[in-house]
Design a protein around this motif. Structure first.
Motif, short mmCIF file in Angstrom:
data_model
loop_
_atom_site.label_atom_id
_atom_site.label_comp_id
_atom_site.label_asym_id
_atom_site.label_seq_id
_atom_site.Cartn_x
_atom_site.Cartn_y
_atom_site.Cartn_z
N ARG A 71 -71.30 -2.70 -23.76
CA ARG A 71 -72.22 -2.95 -24.53
C ARG A 71 -73.11 -1.59 -23.96
O ARG A 71 -73.10 -1.04 -23.25
N ALA A 72 -74.61 -1.16 -24.88
CA ALA A 72 -75.02 0.61 -24.76
C ALA A 72 -75.67 -0.47 -23.20
O ALA A 72 -75.88 1.35 -22.54
N GLU A 73 -76.48 -1.07 -23.35
CA GLU A 73 -76.88 -1.06 -21.79
C GLU A 73 -75.56 -1.00 -20.84
O GLU A 73 -76.14 -0.11 -20.03
N LYS A 74 -74.76 -1.37 -20.99
CA LYS A 74 -73.91 -1.51 -19.80
C LYS A 74 -73.19 0.49 -19.54
O LYS A 74 -73.29 1.08 -18.66
N LEU A 75 -73.00 1.17 -21.32
CA LEU A 75 -72.41 1.98 -21.31
C LEU A 75 -73.59 3.50 -20.39
O LEU A 75 -73.74 3.86 -19.69
N VAL A 80 -76.51 7.10 -16.62
CA VAL A 80 -77.43 6.99 -15.31
C VAL A 80 -76.42 7.10 -14.39
O VAL A 80 -77.17 8.06 -13.29
N ASN A 81 -76.21 6.24 -14.14
CA ASN A 81 -75.71 6.59 -12.59
C ASN A 81 -74.72 7.76 -11.66
O ASN A 81 -74.64 8.40 -11.48
N THR A 82 -74.16 8.50 -13.17
CA THR A 82 -73.33 9.61 -12.92
C THR A 82 -74.21 10.25 -12.52
O THR A 82 -74.30 11.34 -12.22
N VAL A 83 -75.43 10.44 -13.77
CA VAL A 83 -76.65 11.34 -13.29
C VAL A 83 -77.14 11.47 -12.06
O VAL A 83 -77.10 12.82 -12.10
N GLU A 84 -77.57 10.21 -11.86
CA GLU A 84 -77.86 10.27 -10.34
C GLU A 84 -76.99 10.95 -9.09
O GLU A 84 -77.35 11.94 -8.39
N ARG A 85 -75.82 10.16 -9.39
CA ARG A 85 -74.88 11.09 -8.02
C ARG A 85 -74.64 12.73 -8.60
O ARG A 85 -74.55 13.41 -7.43
N GLY A 105 -71.67 11.17 -26.61
CA GLY A 105 -72.44 11.98 -26.85
C GLY A 105 -73.80 11.17 -27.60
O GLY A 105 -75.36 11.70 -27.03
N ARG A 106 -73.32 10.00 -28.24
CA ARG A 106 -74.73 9.58 -28.64
C ARG A 106 -75.20 8.86 -27.19
O ARG A 106 -76.54 8.84 -27.45
N MET A 107 -74.69 8.15 -26.28
CA MET A 107 -75.32 7.41 -25.10
C MET A 107 -76.04 8.49 -24.55
O MET A 107 -77.15 8.20 -24.19
N ALA A 108 -75.63 9.72 -24.85
CA ALA A 108 -76.39 11.50 -23.53
C ALA A 108 -77.59 11.62 -24.69
O ALA A 108 -78.97 11.50 -23.88
N SER A 109 -77.28 10.93 -26.30
CA SER A 109 -78.95 11.53 -26.89
C SER A 109 -79.73 10.00 -26.70
O SER A 109 -81.08 10.15 -26.36
#
Length: 220
Positions: A71-75, A80-85, A105-109
């Motif tokens: 689901r989008a929330e988990k994606l 976000v975890n990767t961004v923080e790391r 890309g959609r998740m990034a947007s």
């Protein structure tokens, strides 16, 4: 550097300080032929690329069983975890960008429309944005575009069934969104054989366009 947590494709001699977290699409992993070539081409253009996999794809790698995306929330949480790391490892002369292929890309947007992340990264690069499911022009995925707090560039094939040139041109796009059209490309940037360019060439063009976008923001 390669690991089970992700791949890092170091920029070449033209390194200009851009680091791009690149997410995969719904059906193929971070080391698919498309992702491999795109990451290499971005590195040639001076971009350091960090690839990672969403939880469902990590499980597929472990047991070989195909499964649908989380689901989008988990994606988004994984992104976000990767961004923080990655953010924690950057030097002052490096600028962070995020993006991905199709769903990635959609998740990034979507993260670029989250005000809690404002300023964490400088821009978003989408490769083959899924504007709508194929054939379903009543289901556009643009609702969050008006909330974007940073620039977004989209590299899109003119024949992409998830958003062809004429379909997208009829939509109203906010000023923060720019689109580079890749002549004849489908969702994987593959053009018809009758054209005088190849998929590799279009992927290379998309990488060049994306690098130019990041260079311009870095200089701004």
């Amino acid at each position: 550097m390669n690991s089970t947590d992700g791949y890092i494709d170091k920029a070449g001699s033209s390194d200009f300080g851009a680091v791009l977290i690149l997410a995969h699409g719904a059906g193929a992993p971070m080391d698919s032929p498309f992702m491999e070539l795109l990451a290499r081409q971005l590195a040639v253009q001076g971009v350091t690329v960090v690839r990672f996999e969403f939880p469902y794809m990590q499980k597929r790698r472990e047991d070989g069983r195909k499964r649908p995306p989380d689901r989008a929330e988990k994606l988004l949480a994984a992104f976000v975890n990767t961004v923080e790391r990655v953010s924690a490892t950057l030097s002052p002369d490096q600028a962070l960008y995020i993006g991905g292929k199709s769903m990635g890309g959609r998740m990034a947007s979507l993260l670029a429309a989250d005000t809690h992340l404002k300023g964490v990264f400088r821009g978003v690069v989408c490769f083959g944005y899924p504007f709508h499911p194929p054939g379903k022009l009543d289901k556009w995925r643009l609702g969050h575009f008006d909330d974007l707090w940073c620039p977004v560039t989209i590299q899109q094939g003119t024949r992409d069934p998830f958003g062809k040139l004429d379909e997208v041109a009829a939509q109203s796009m906010p000023g923060r969104v720019s689109i580079d059209w890749l002549e004849g490309g489908n969702h994987d940037f593959l053009p018809p054989k009758k054209l005088d360019h190849t998929q590799d060439m279009l992927i290379g063009q998309a990488a060049l366009n994306a690098a130019t976008f990041m260079k311009t923001l870095n200089q701004g």
